[in-house]
Write a protein that holds these residues in place. Structure first.
Motif, PDB file in Angstrom:
ATOM      1  N   THR A 119       0.838  -1.204   0.000  1.00  0.00           N
ATOM      2  CA  THR A 119       0.000   0.000   0.000  1.00  0.00           C
ATOM      3  C   THR A 119       0.875   1.257   0.000  1.00  0.00           C
ATOM      4  N   SER A 120       0.239   2.410  -0.221  1.00  0.00           N
ATOM      5  CA  SER A 120       0.991   3.665  -0.257  1.00  0.00           C
ATOM      6  C   SER A 120       1.582   4.027   1.103  1.00  0.00           C
ATOM      7  N   ASP A 121       1.014   3.462   2.180  1.00  0.00           N
ATOM      8  CA  ASP A 121       1.575   3.715   3.504  1.00  0.00           C
ATOM      9  C   ASP A 121       2.389   2.535   4.029  1.00  0.00           C
ATOM     10  N   GLY A 122       2.807   1.667   3.116  1.00  0.00           N
ATOM     11  CA  GLY A 122       3.814   0.682   3.470  1.00  0.00           C
ATOM     12  C   GLY A 122       3.353  -0.607   4.077  1.00  0.00           C
ATOM     13  N   HIS A 123       2.085  -0.989   3.882  1.00  0.00           N
ATOM     14  CA  HIS A 123       1.588  -2.258   4.411  1.00  0.00           C
ATOM     15  C   HIS A 123       1.418  -3.263   3.269  1.00  0.00           C
ATOM     16  N   LEU A 124       1.540  -4.521   3.599  1.00  0.00           N
ATOM     17  CA  LEU A 124       1.283  -5.577   2.629  1.00  0.00           C
ATOM     18  C   LEU A 124      -0.191  -5.935   2.618  1.00  0.00           C
ATOM     19  N   VAL A 125      -0.748  -6.097   1.414  1.00  0.00           N
ATOM     20  CA  VAL A 125      -2.147  -6.497   1.275  1.00  0.00           C
ATOM     21  C   VAL A 125      -2.252  -7.517   0.150  1.00  0.00           C
ATOM     22  N   LEU A 126      -3.389  -8.197   0.110  1.00  0.00           N
ATOM     23  CA  LEU A 126      -3.600  -9.240  -0.877  1.00  0.00           C
ATOM     24  C   LEU A 126      -4.399  -8.688  -2.059  1.00  0.00           C
ATOM     25  N   ARG A 127      -3.695  -8.461  -3.159  1.00  0.00           N
ATOM     26  CA  ARG A 127      -4.305  -7.902  -4.368  1.00  0.00           C
ATOM     27  C   ARG A 127      -3.359  -8.183  -5.525  1.00  0.00           C
ATOM     28  N   HIS A 128      -3.911  -8.383  -6.718  1.00  0.00           N
ATOM     29  CA  HIS A 128      -3.088  -8.714  -7.868  1.00  0.00           C
ATOM     30  C   HIS A 128      -2.118  -7.589  -8.210  1.00  0.00           C
ATOM     31  N   ASP A 129      -2.615  -6.362  -8.292  1.00  0.00           N
ATOM     32  CA  ASP A 129      -1.775  -5.195  -8.593  1.00  0.00           C
ATOM     33  C   ASP A 129      -2.632  -3.937  -8.449  1.00  0.00           C
ATOM     34  N   TRP A 130      -2.035  -2.786  -8.764  1.00  0.00           N
ATOM     35  CA  TRP A 130      -2.734  -1.505  -8.644  1.00  0.00           C
ATOM     36  C   TRP A 130      -3.058  -0.895 -10.001  1.00  0.00           C
ATOM     37  N   VAL A 131      -2.891  -1.621 -11.099  1.00  0.00           N
ATOM     38  CA  VAL A 131      -3.120  -1.045 -12.427  1.00  0.00           C
ATOM     39  C   VAL A 131      -4.615  -0.877 -12.700  1.00  0.00           C
ATOM     40  N   ALA A 132      -4.938  -0.015 -13.654  1.00  0.00           N
ATOM     41  CA  ALA A 132      -6.335   0.312 -13.942  1.00  0.00           C
ATOM     42  C   ALA A 132      -7.147  -0.911 -14.319  1.00  0.00           C
ATOM     43  N   GLY A 133      -6.537  -1.839 -15.047  1.00  0.00           N
ATOM     44  CA  GLY A 133      -7.273  -3.005 -15.513  1.00  0.00           C
ATOM     45  C   GLY A 133      -7.765  -3.912 -14.419  1.00  0.00           C
ATOM     46  N   SER A 134      -7.165  -3.855 -13.245  1.00  0.00           N
ATOM     47  CA  SER A 134      -7.585  -4.736 -12.152  1.00  0.00           C
ATOM     48  C   SER A 134      -8.892  -4.309 -11.508  1.00  0.00           C
ATOM     49  N   TYR A 135      -9.232  -3.021 -11.609  1.00  0.00           N
ATOM     50  CA  TYR A 135     -10.427  -2.519 -10.923  1.00  0.00           C
ATOM     51  C   TYR A 135     -11.718  -3.140 -11.454  1.00  0.00           C
ATOM     52  N   PRO A 136     -11.981  -3.110 -12.761  1.00  0.00           N
ATOM     53  CA  PRO A 136     -13.214  -3.751 -13.240  1.00  0.00           C
ATOM     54  C   PRO A 136     -13.240  -5.247 -12.990  1.00  0.00           C
ATOM     55  N   VAL A 137     -12.086  -5.903 -13.031  1.00  0.00           N
ATOM     56  CA  VAL A 137     -12.033  -7.334 -12.749  1.00  0.00           C
ATOM     57  C   VAL A 137     -12.521  -7.616 -11.338  1.00  0.00           C
ATOM     58  N   LEU A 138     -12.252  -6.691 -10.426  1.00  0.00           N
ATOM     59  CA  LEU A 138     -12.669  -6.846  -9.030  1.00  0.00           C
ATOM     60  C   LEU A 138     -14.001  -6.163  -8.738  1.00  0.00           C
ATOM     61  N   GLY A 139     -14.664  -5.669  -9.779  1.00  0.00           N
ATOM     62  CA  GLY A 139     -15.950  -4.996  -9.577  1.00  0.00           C
ATOM     63  C   GLY A 139     -15.815  -3.644  -8.910  1.00  0.00           C
ATOM     64  N   GLN A 140     -14.686  -2.986  -9.104  1.00  0.00           N
ATOM     65  CA  GLN A 140     -14.421  -1.694  -8.470  1.00  0.00           C
ATOM     66  C   GLN A 140     -14.327  -0.582  -9.514  1.00  0.00           C
ATOM     67  N   THR A 141     -14.633   0.645  -9.108  1.00  0.00           N
ATOM     68  CA  THR A 141     -14.570   1.797 -10.008  1.00  0.00           C
ATOM     69  C   THR A 141     -13.123   2.198 -10.240  1.00  0.00           C
ATOM     70  N   VAL A 142     -12.761   2.381 -11.502  1.00  0.00           N
ATOM     71  CA  VAL A 142     -11.393   2.794 -11.816  1.00  0.00           C
ATOM     72  C   VAL A 142     -11.185   4.235 -11.369  1.00  0.00           C
ATOM     73  N   PRO A 143     -10.167   4.491 -10.562  1.00  0.00           N
ATOM     74  CA  PRO A 143      -9.902   5.861 -10.121  1.00  0.00           C
ATOM     75  C   PRO A 143      -9.513   6.759 -11.285  1.00  0.00           C
ATOM     76  N   LYS A 144      -9.624   8.070 -11.089  1.00  0.00           N
ATOM     77  CA  LYS A 144      -9.127   9.003 -12.090  1.00  0.00           C
ATOM     78  C   LYS A 144      -7.627   8.776 -12.245  1.00  0.00           C
ATOM     79  N   SER A 145      -7.127   9.060 -13.440  1.00  0.00           N
ATOM     80  CA  SER A 145      -5.735   8.728 -13.740  1.00  0.00           C
ATOM     81  C   SER A 145      -4.767   9.306 -12.725  1.00  0.00           C
ATOM     82  N   GLN A 146      -5.048  10.506 -12.208  1.00  0.00           N
ATOM     83  CA  GLN A 146      -4.139  11.111 -11.245  1.00  0.00           C
ATOM     84  C   GLN A 146      -4.208  10.435  -9.875  1.00  0.00           C
ATOM     85  N   GLU A 147      -5.228   9.581  -9.704  1.00  0.00           N
ATOM     86  CA  GLU A 147      -5.368   8.878  -8.430  1.00  0.00           C
ATOM     87  C   GLU A 147      -4.923   7.429  -8.527  1.00  0.00           C
TER      88      GLU A 147
END
Length: 324
Positions: free
Chosen positions: A104-132
């Protein structure tokens, strides 16, 4: 089934973690962990139905042909790495789990494939704005449901689950072939595990992507078990066999496009198990295992599925986790 021998992260923040890991950790607000991973009475009862498999390296490979990919699928969704998928797979008899691990951005480990835009729809999540785009904070990660219903899991929560369930083995998927970055992530893995229960380190199995990963990761902690996975490298059959044998790595994981009977046999002759990823068809699994493959990574197949479809299946050892 054959039986082989039993043997033996971003940028500046990451650098800060490596140079002063414990000082840096003190600057990060502590997060309350999800006790439901640890206190589910049904799961706790199941955990002690079978003996722990932590004492002998690679013993799990003799007993468990199925590895739950990304903690197993749930509701028709693969790759959630969620609390619910973990519980479902465990209740179904799976005991060896593979999971994706990111920071994570604050240095913790979490279980997730990656942080790229393509992962959000795969997980049913809204893709953040590009700057986010980029790593979330731990708090935001925990607050963002998967498929609007499933619970995200931090690495420490998974370690707590493993501490309460001593028959669980964990295969890491950090997706970092670069050795410096791999070592960085494993320093975090060792630190976070030690903060919860150091004994769990005996049941963490690093997944290596290139030969130089071995020296980098083993220099962080003396892990007793490793998996060499082939999807990120172009090593020849002879190179894979030599590397794994020389470093006493007893499990190699390959995609179907790299499988050959000759490859499996060459590994077998050196006492090395072969697993195939990712297979969700029972018939395919049976055919591979009849040809000498020890097992597979899978999203949805559970031990009972193999038991139901056991006709003509050369199973020389009991499928663990499934009553006779």
């Amino acid at each position: 089934m054959k039986t082989a021998f039993s043997y033996g992260l971003s940028g500046i923040m990451l650098l800060a973690l490596l140079v002063t890991p414990f000082t840096f950790a003190q600057l990060i607000p502590s997060m309350e962990l999800d006790d439901s991973l640890q206190t589910d009475p049904v799961l706790t009862k199941i955990a002690y139905r079978n003996p722990a498999i932590e004492s002998i390296p690679y013993d799990w490979a003799q007993r468990y042909p199925l590895i739950a990919h990304a903690l197993g699928g749930i509701g028709g969704y693969p790759g959630t790495n969620s609390l619910e998928s973990l519980k479902r797979a465990y209740r179904s008899g799976l005991r060896v789990f593979e999971t994706d691990i990111v920071v994570t951005s604050d240095g913790h480990l979490v279980l997730r494939h990656d942080w790229v835009a393509g992962s959000y729809p795969v997980l049913g999540q809204t893709v953040p704005k590009s700057q986010e785009l980029g790593p979330m904070t731990l708090a935001k990660f925990k607050a963002t449901k998967i498929q609007h219903r499933y619970t995200p899991v931090s690495f420490k929560e998974l370690v707590r689950f493993m501490s309460a369930h001593p028959d669980v083995q964990l295969i890491t998927d950090t997706k970092e072939p670069d050795s410096f970055t791999a070592a960085s992530i494993f320093k975090l893995i060792v630190r976070e595990t030690s903060e919860v229960d150091p004994q769990v380190l005996r049941r963490i199995i690093p997944q290596l992507y290139r030969e130089d990963n071995f020296e980098a990761v083993s220099g962080v902690y003396p892990f007793k078990q490793y998996i060499y996975t082939l999807y990120m490298n172009n090593d020849s059959m002879d190179e894979v066999v030599d590397f794994a044998s020389r470093n006493e790595i007893r499990v190699v994981v390959m995609d179907e496009n790299k499988y050959t009977a000759e490859f499996v046999d060459a590994l077998w002759k050196k006492g090395i198990y072969t697993y195939i990823n990712t297979i969700n068809d029972v018939g395919q699994i049976k055919r591979y295992m009849n040809s000498g493959v020890q097992g597979v990574m899978t999203d949805f197949v559970i031990p009972a599925d193999l038991r139901r479809d056991a006709s003509g299946y050369r199973q020389k050892t009991k499928i663990a986790g499934v009553p006779d």
